[in-house]
Design a protein around this motif. Sequence first.
Motif: not given
Length: 567
Positions: A275-278, A324-335, A344-347, A563-564
């Motif tokens: 919930r925190l991540w989302r 460094a400000g190198a993270l793209a906007p939005g929610a991503r990750g790996a499960v 796998f991507s949780p998206a 990278q993800e």
Amino acid sequence: MPAGESGATAHGRRAGATPSSGRARCGGTWPIVRTVAQVPADGARLATEIQLPDRRGTFPAVVIRTPYDSRHHRAEARAWAGHGFAAVVQDVRGRYGSEGDWHPYRSEAADGAATLRWVREQGWCDGRVVAAGASYAAYCALVAAVGDDTTPAPGPGTRPDAVIAAVPAIGPAEVAREPSGVERLLGRAGWWAAHGDRPDSDPTALDKALTEDPWLLEHLPIGDLPDRLGRRMPSWPGVWDACHRDRIVLRGATARPPLLAVGGTRDPFAADTLRLWRGWGGPARLLLGPWGHGLTADPAPEARRGHRLNLGELYIRWARAALAGALAPGARGAVALGGSEHWFSPAGEGPTTGWEFGTRTGLRLRHGQHFVADPDRPVRSDRLDLDPRHTPDRTVLLTPPLPRPLDLLGGAAARLCAAADTPVADWFVRLTALDPDGRAEPLALGAVRRDDPADAYHEFTVPLGYLARRIGAGTRLRVEIAGHHFPAHARNPHTGENPVAATRLRPSRRTVRMGGGLSLTTRGALDTAGALDTAGALDTAGARGAQDTADRAARVAPVSLVQEICT
């Protein structure tokens, strides 16, 4: 503070002025200098250790505020310093070397703001700060970023530039109760016995008390537990008073610093991590593995070689990218998919598949459509075996053996149509996997508290959390529906009394109608209903081929996993 360090720095003196006697090299580029300080914070001095790269210059800082003894974080701090960070580890107010009174969750926002302000004033800090921590320390990191109801919203000087929150215990209400209000007894009793109302910790306190009195948690009322432990715990009654949930999650929706949320599918706080991540407002990254509360040090049986990660190295890479400000906007990750080597991507969750209660190809009723939830003989949370010889104490349903592997990746829930003869009733649903030899392994648990008219049927849903598991061919899925899950959860007395204060217990007669069902999120093109129909012809070779193709398409290899998370 550690022996020989209590007088190393005076109140308010810069930590860098008093290095300790030793220097070390720990897996990084530079030698390490360790210093100590007393950080002033609203009437108390907070014991703080700082480890710096031994070279000239200024550095980004990593701040860890913990109730579990800052000395236990020295190796972690050396690793950060060895990679060019100033590592700052602090005992929270009232714990170990820090002054003041210890009231969990009460002072962390203000003390965190004072600490971050102090860190940025030091000559060795370049102004950039990462707040990091696990469990309660993750709450300290998060509240530094988003504040709480007692303090103003953090400003630029008191807010971290990035947050690492691992297995976060995000608030007093979340750790004490399930979302529906059911009390988490064993976990809270163990934590409070070990850490509550004392300046230090005894992790074995509850185990020792249970050795002396195995029925310790069965005595009523629950509120008298401190008397049975033999020590004062004035904060214990207040554990159950917190009722406002998701404050950190709601505040996080407007947060801008990047977040790395790390959790385990076997961790009791996994749902809070998700919930925190989302809901986080800034760039958010998720890492969810087949681990317990200790993460990679606490692997679940379904963990595989591909799930062995060096989390420290990952945290360092992520922190550098975030600052460094190198993270793209939005929610991503790996499960991680437990039972496989894959991430796998949780998206992109797959379709939801349902198993209806009381059908041949779904979940067949084994026994207990009518059962008695007796708090004097509760269903145990620490046992997975069944004894059908006695009066049923739960409803039990079972699938046929799975003819091929099944990947579960996403949310799960049970739909019930049920009745109780008491006006207040707890309903627990436990999902278990039975291998071909009959060995049971828990998959999921859900709990709801209902306040319905007695003896009237009502339809409701019991959330079962997030599953990330590969279930092997030949496995049966078992669903148990019960009125208790003790000692993990407090027993509902069925008298209308508060379970924490209750001194009387009464049985509750239950009935579960067939027609409800189990909903699981599966991955890929798996015709689960067909797979359960053992009378039908299945193209298992084709199914395996489709499975392998989907695996290759969705798998996150170790290098791309970084990278993800870090881009």
